[in-house]
Design a protein around this motif. Structure first.
Motif, PDB file in Angstrom:
ATOM      1  N   ASP A   5      85.118 -20.966 115.792  1.00 42.20           N
ATOM      2  CA  ASP A   5      86.139 -20.230 115.043  1.00 42.20           C
ATOM      3  C   ASP A   5      87.072 -19.483 115.992  1.00 42.20           C
ATOM      4  O   ASP A   5      88.284 -19.453 115.787  1.00 42.20           O
ATOM      5  N   ALA A   6      86.508 -18.881 117.031  1.00 39.45           N
ATOM      6  CA  ALA A   6      87.322 -18.146 118.001  1.00 39.45           C
ATOM      7  C   ALA A   6      88.267 -19.092 118.735  1.00 39.45           C
ATOM      8  O   ALA A   6      89.434 -18.760 118.969  1.00 39.45           O
ATOM      9  N   VAL A   7      87.793 -20.267 119.099  1.00 44.94           N
ATOM     10  CA  VAL A   7      88.635 -21.252 119.777  1.00 44.94           C
ATOM     11  C   VAL A   7      89.738 -21.712 118.843  1.00 44.94           C
ATOM     12  O   VAL A   7      90.894 -21.842 119.233  1.00 44.94           O
ATOM     13  N   MET A  11      93.717 -21.286 119.473  1.00 48.48           N
ATOM     14  CA  MET A  11      94.633 -22.422 119.462  1.00 48.48           C
ATOM     15  C   MET A  11      95.764 -22.189 118.465  1.00 48.48           C
ATOM     16  O   MET A  11      96.923 -22.498 118.747  1.00 48.48           O
ATOM     17  N   LYS A  12      95.449 -21.627 117.307  1.00 49.10           N
ATOM     18  CA  LYS A  12      96.478 -21.323 116.313  1.00 49.10           C
ATOM     19  C   LYS A  12      97.445 -20.279 116.856  1.00 49.10           C
ATOM     20  O   LYS A  12      98.656 -20.369 116.634  1.00 49.10           O
ATOM     21  N   GLY A  13      96.918 -19.289 117.557  1.00 50.45           N
ATOM     22  CA  GLY A  13      97.764 -18.253 118.159  1.00 50.45           C
ATOM     23  C   GLY A  13      98.706 -18.835 119.197  1.00 50.45           C
ATOM     24  O   GLY A  13      99.889 -18.495 119.244  1.00 50.45           O
ATOM     25  N   LYS A  14      98.189 -19.726 120.035  1.00 47.16           N
ATOM     26  CA  LYS A  14      99.032 -20.367 121.049  1.00 47.16           C
ATOM     27  C   LYS A  14     100.096 -21.247 120.407  1.00 47.16           C
ATOM     28  O   LYS A  14     101.243 -21.286 120.855  1.00 47.16           O
TER      29      LYS A  14
END
Length: 94
Positions: A5-7, A11-14
Motif C-alpha cells: 500500500d505504501a509503495v 507511485m500515485k504521488g510521483k
C-alpha cells in the motif's frame, strides 16, 4: 500488505507530481503575458490582490515542483511590474 500500500501511494504521488509538472510546464508561458498585463493595466484593489495571490501560488508551486525557469519568469515579471510602478510614481511626483 501495508508495504504494498505504501509503495502504491508513493507511485500515485510521483505520478500526480509529474502530471502537475507537465501541466505547469505546458501553461506557464501562456499564462504569464495575460496575467502580467492584467496586473499592469488592471485597476481596483481586489483585482490586484487576486493577481498577486495568483503570482504567489504559481511561484510557490513552481518552486515545489522544481520548475526554476517558470518560477524565475513569474518573479521577474513581478519585479518588472514593481519597478515600472515605482518609476511611474517618481515621474508623477516631480
Amino acid at each position: 500488505g501495508v508495504k504494498g500500500d505504501a509503495v502504491d501511494i508513493d507511485m500515485k504521488g510521483k505520478l500526480l507530481t509529474q502530471q502537475c509538472k507537465d501541466m505547469v510546464t505546458a501553461l506557464w508561458e501562456v499564462l504569464l503575458l495575460p496575467i502580467s498585463m492584467l496586473l499592469s493595466y488592471g485597476s481596483g484593489e481586489a483585482l490586484v490582490l487576486d493577481l498577486l495571490k495568483g503570482y504567489q501560488t504559481f511561484t510557490e508551486t513552481c518552486g515545489v515542483l522544481q520548475l526554476d525557469d517558470a518560477r524565475d519568469a513569474f518573479l521577474a515579471s513581478l519585479c518588472d511590474f514593481t519597478l515600472s510602478q515605482r518609476a511611474d510614481n517618481n515621474v508623477k511626483s516631480q
